[in-house]
Design a protein around this motif. Structure first.
Motif, PDB file in Angstrom:
ATOM      1  N   ARG A  84       0.803  -1.220   0.000  1.00 15.15           N
ATOM      2  CA  ARG A  84       0.000   0.000   0.000  1.00 15.15           C
ATOM      3  C   ARG A  84       0.839   1.274   0.000  1.00 15.15           C
ATOM      4  NH1 ARG A  84      -4.891  -0.505   4.188  1.00 15.15           N
ATOM      5  NH2 ARG A  84      -5.551   1.305   2.970  1.00 15.15           N
ATOM      6  N   ARG A  85       1.983   1.251   0.666  1.00 13.55           N
ATOM      7  CA  ARG A  85       2.806   2.463   0.753  1.00 13.55           C
ATOM      8  C   ARG A  85       4.287   2.128   0.544  1.00 13.55           C
ATOM      9  NH1 ARG A  85      -1.197   2.867   4.561  1.00 13.55           N
ATOM     10  NH2 ARG A  85      -2.591   4.660   4.342  1.00 13.55           N
ATOM     11  N   PRO A  86       4.651   1.681  -0.642  1.00 16.11           N
ATOM     12  CA  PRO A  86       6.075   1.459  -0.906  1.00 16.11           C
ATOM     13  C   PRO A  86       6.843   2.772  -0.805  1.00 16.11           C
ATOM     14  CG  PRO A  86       4.832   1.450  -2.952  1.00 16.11           C
ATOM     15  CD  PRO A  86       3.815   1.491  -1.841  1.00 16.11           C
ATOM     16  N   SER A  87       8.117   2.689  -0.445  1.00 15.25           N
ATOM     17  CA  SER A  87       8.902   3.923  -0.327  1.00 15.25           C
ATOM     18  C   SER A  87       9.077   4.585  -1.677  1.00 15.25           C
ATOM     19  CB  SER A  87      10.270   3.632   0.297  1.00 15.25           C
ATOM     20  OG  SER A  87      11.175   3.079  -0.633  1.00 15.25           O
ATOM     21  N   LYS A  88       9.094   3.781  -2.744  1.00 16.47           N
ATOM     22  CA  LYS A  88       9.215   4.360  -4.074  1.00 16.47           C
ATOM     23  C   LYS A  88       8.654   3.407  -5.128  1.00 16.47           C
ATOM     24  CE  LYS A  88      13.677   4.572  -3.491  1.00 16.47           C
ATOM     25  NZ  LYS A  88      13.885   3.541  -2.454  1.00 16.47           N
ATOM     26  N   ILE A  89       8.159   3.987  -6.193  1.00 14.16           N
ATOM     27  CA  ILE A  89       7.722   3.246  -7.378  1.00 14.16           C
ATOM     28  C   ILE A  89       8.541   3.791  -8.534  1.00 14.16           C
ATOM     29  CG2 ILE A  89       5.780   2.661  -8.881  1.00 14.16           C
ATOM     30  CD1 ILE A  89       4.120   3.844  -6.271  1.00 14.16           C
ATOM     31  N   CYS A  90       9.376   2.944  -9.112  1.00 13.53           N
ATOM     32  CA  CYS A  90      10.227   3.348 -10.222  1.00 13.53           C
ATOM     33  C   CYS A  90       9.579   2.912 -11.533  1.00 13.53           C
ATOM     34  CB  CYS A  90      11.611   2.706 -10.112  1.00 13.53           C
ATOM     35  SG  CYS A  90      12.487   3.073  -8.578  1.00 13.53           S
ATOM     36  N   GLY A  91       9.224   3.857 -12.362  1.00 13.44           N
ATOM     37  CA  GLY A  91       8.645   3.540 -13.659  1.00 13.44           C
ATOM     38  C   GLY A  91       9.711   3.603 -14.736  1.00 13.44           C
ATOM     39  N   VAL A  92       9.782   2.571 -15.566  1.00 14.80           N
ATOM     40  CA  VAL A  92      10.783   2.530 -16.636  1.00 14.80           C
ATOM     41  C   VAL A  92      10.131   3.029 -17.923  1.00 14.80           C
ATOM     42  CG1 VAL A  92      12.480   1.104 -17.832  1.00 14.80           C
ATOM     43  CG2 VAL A  92      11.827   0.550 -15.477  1.00 14.80           C
ATOM     44  N   ALA A  93      10.791   3.962 -18.580  1.00 13.40           N
ATOM     45  CA  ALA A  93      10.217   4.623 -19.758  1.00 13.40           C
ATOM     46  C   ALA A  93      10.738   4.013 -21.053  1.00 13.40           C
ATOM     47  CB  ALA A  93      10.545   6.112 -19.730  1.00 13.40           C
ATOM     48  N   LEU A  94       9.855   3.908 -22.041  1.00 13.38           N
ATOM     49  CA  LEU A  94      10.221   3.492 -23.404  1.00 13.38           C
ATOM     50  C   LEU A  94      11.039   2.200 -23.407  1.00 13.38           C
ATOM     51  CD1 LEU A  94      11.173   7.010 -24.836  1.00 13.38           C
ATOM     52  CD2 LEU A  94       9.079   5.727 -25.296  1.00 13.38           C
ATOM     53  N   TYR A 268      21.980   4.325  -8.399  1.00 13.77           N
ATOM     54  CA  TYR A 268      21.608   5.660  -7.944  1.00 13.77           C
ATOM     55  C   TYR A 268      20.715   5.650  -6.707  1.00 13.77           C
ATOM     56  CZ  TYR A 268      23.367   6.453 -12.597  1.00 13.77           C
ATOM     57  OH  TYR A 268      24.175   6.456 -13.696  1.00 13.77           O
ATOM     58  N   HIS A 269      19.833   4.676  -6.601  1.00 10.90           N
ATOM     59  CA  HIS A 269      18.902   4.598  -5.475  1.00 10.90           C
ATOM     60  C   HIS A 269      19.085   3.279  -4.734  1.00 10.90           C
ATOM     61  CE1 HIS A 269      16.492   8.058  -6.662  1.00 10.90           C
ATOM     62  NE2 HIS A 269      16.336   7.567  -7.869  1.00 10.90           N
ATOM     63  N   SER A 270      19.029   3.334  -3.408  1.00 11.44           N
ATOM     64  CA  SER A 270      18.830   2.107  -2.653  1.00 11.44           C
ATOM     65  C   SER A 270      17.398   1.652  -2.895  1.00 11.44           C
ATOM     66  CB  SER A 270      19.033   2.350  -1.156  1.00 11.44           C
ATOM     67  OG  SER A 270      20.374   2.657  -0.869  1.00 11.44           O
ATOM     68  N   LEU A 271      17.215   0.369  -3.071  1.00  9.47           N
ATOM     69  CA  LEU A 271      15.871  -0.200  -3.120  1.00  9.47           C
ATOM     70  C   LEU A 271      15.597  -0.869  -1.788  1.00  9.47           C
ATOM     71  CD1 LEU A 271      15.803  -1.703  -6.736  1.00  9.47           C
ATOM     72  CD2 LEU A 271      14.610   0.340  -5.901  1.00  9.47           C
ATOM     73  N   TRP A 272      14.393  -0.657  -1.275  1.00  6.90           N
ATOM     74  CA  TRP A 272      14.001  -1.179   0.032  1.00  6.90           C
ATOM     75  C   TRP A 272      12.915  -2.241  -0.135  1.00  6.90           C
ATOM     76  CZ3 TRP A 272      13.192   4.124   2.947  1.00  6.90           C
ATOM     77  CH2 TRP A 272      14.437   4.754   3.103  1.00  6.90           C
ATOM     78  N   PRO A 273      12.736  -3.101   0.836  1.00  2.60           N
ATOM     79  CA  PRO A 273      11.655  -4.091   0.756  1.00  2.60           C
ATOM     80  C   PRO A 273      10.309  -3.422   0.474  1.00  2.60           C
ATOM     81  CG  PRO A 273      13.074  -4.579   2.619  1.00  2.60           C
ATOM     82  CD  PRO A 273      13.529  -3.242   2.079  1.00  2.60           C
ATOM     83  N   GLY A 274       9.583  -3.986  -0.475  1.00  2.00           N
ATOM     84  CA  GLY A 274       8.287  -3.443  -0.861  1.00  2.00           C
ATOM     85  C   GLY A 274       8.335  -2.429  -1.970  1.00  2.00           C
ATOM     86  N   ASP A 275       9.524  -1.942  -2.331  1.00  2.00           N
ATOM     87  CA  ASP A 275       9.613  -1.013  -3.461  1.00  2.00           C
ATOM     88  C   ASP A 275       9.154  -1.705  -4.740  1.00  2.00           C
ATOM     89  OD1 ASP A 275      10.519   1.036  -1.905  1.00  2.00           O
ATOM     90  OD2 ASP A 275      12.586   0.990  -2.621  1.00  2.00           O
ATOM     91  N   VAL A 276       8.651  -0.903  -5.666  1.00  2.00           N
ATOM     92  CA  VAL A 276       8.054  -1.418  -6.897  1.00  2.00           C
ATOM     93  C   VAL A 276       8.788  -0.847  -8.102  1.00  2.00           C
ATOM     94  CG1 VAL A 276       5.936  -1.566  -8.271  1.00  2.00           C
ATOM     95  CG2 VAL A 276       5.796  -1.580  -5.758  1.00  2.00           C
ATOM     96  N   ILE A 277       9.097  -1.711  -9.054  1.00  2.00           N
ATOM     97  CA  ILE A 277       9.605  -1.269 -10.353  1.00  2.00           C
ATOM     98  C   ILE A 277       8.572  -1.652 -11.398  1.00  2.00           C
ATOM     99  CG2 ILE A 277      11.414  -1.503 -12.086  1.00  2.00           C
ATOM    100  CD1 ILE A 277      13.326  -2.302  -9.841  1.00  2.00           C
TER     101      ILE A 277
END
Length: 330
Positions: A84-94, A268-277
């Motif tokens: 429900r509240r990941p620290s970050k959602i990384c969207g990959v473009a193109l 560039y970014h640390s990824l944490w448990p629950g983060d979404v790509i």
């Protein structure tokens, strides 16, 4: 295992799906096993091996002692986003070979942006649009959920940090993107004299509105643990606007693979448990009769649906907020 976050009988719960129509509450199973329940999906993921062991025991309990379970009809629950509240959602473009012919110029590495957790909305929950948003269209994407804190991950080890997979519909307001486009001279240190600045002509558009508005991240219905997805690069992806197919593709056509994307982001970014790509839009022009880019939900409403093999189908109606406000005023 198909995990999900949901609300039933006025309480938020964590559970797993026996099938498309039946859900069980992991909190109830934890109580039956004499264990402390996990508060939410993020707590379960953060528990690491202990959480994985609990899931194995819960699955065995459901199989061996079904009479002790409360089976919840899926039709009775309210779906939340799996995390429900990941620290970050990384969207990959193109990130699709079908996008290559549209690139006038592009770097030779993955492009990514961040979406806020406030953009997330669960399965069967409405995507809200206002007239001033202009054109908004869906983008069907594979979501990768991270299982452990990591930085500078080598591509060969990247799948080790994955907890599971889901579906994310990366709603995109291309009208807002065009409104926020800036053509200007950026200032850089001069190559000849680093104490001086030089001007370079650039185009840019920031993603905060057109990718990150509330409800622009339909997510779910499940988080499918990675043991059930042997290869994330062999998944069929389909999307519909209302009853019309607007995308038909496969994750095999991603330009950059899941490991390559994780390796690049963690430079560039640390990824944490629950983060979404969110791995990028899956579409091949000419396969579906209609392009997803014409599925303007602000003008034409919904629902919109995305299916990925093994992960289920994510369906979301569309709520036109100007009409809601109009009816409320009458």
């Amino acid at each position: 295992m198909k995990l999900l976050s949901f609300r039933w009988k006025d309480r938020d719960r964590l559970g797993f799906a026996l099938d498309d129509d039946r859900i069980v509450d992991l909190g109830e199973i934890a109580a039956a096993l004499g264990r402390e329940p996990y508060a939410d999906m993020l707590a379960l993921i953060e528990a690491g091996d202990a959480g994985t062991g609990f899931l194995r025991d819960a699955q065995a309990f459901a199989k061996d002692q079904p009479a002790k379970l409360t089976v919840i009809p899926a039709s009775e629950i309210v779906y939340h986003p799996p995390v429900r509240r990941p620290s970050k959602i990384c969207g990959v473009a193109l990130n699709n070979s079908a996008s290559n012919e549209r690139k006038i110029s592009a770097p030779d590495h993955p492009l990514f942006f961040l979406k806020p957790a406030s953009s997330l909305v669960g399965h069967n929950q409405p995507i809200e649009v206002f007239d001033y948003y202009g054109s908004v269209h869906p983008e069907p994407e594979l979501a990768v959920i991270i299982g452990k804190t990591c930085r500078h991950v080598d591509a060969k080890d990247a799948l080790d940090v994955v907890y599971g997979y889901s579906i994310l519909n990366d709603m995109t307001g291309n009208f807002m993107r065009s409104e926020d486009m800036v053509h200007y001279y950026a200032l850089y240190p001069s190559k000849e004299d680093p104490h001086k600045v030089e001007r370079r002509e650039q185009h840019l558009s920031y993603t905060a509105r057109y990718k990150g508005s509330d409800t622009f991240g339909p997510f779910g219905p499940y988080l499918v643990t990675k043991d059930e997805v042997p290869d994330p690069h062999k998944l069929d992806v389909l999307a519909w606007h209302k009853d019309e197919l607007i995308a038909e593709d496969s994750t095999a056509f991603y330009t950059y693979s899941v490991p390559e994307v994780i390796a690049y982001i963690t430079r560039y970014h640390s990824l944490w448990p629950g983060d979404v790509i969110s791995m990028g839009t899956a579409f091949r022009p000419g396969v579906a009769k209609r392009s997803l880019h014409t599925a303007n939900i602000t003008a034409y409403g919904g629902p919109v649906s995305v299916s990925i093999s093994g992960l289920g189908t994510l369906v979301n109606p569309v709520r036109k907020m100007d009409e809601v406000a109009k009816h409320a005023a009458e």
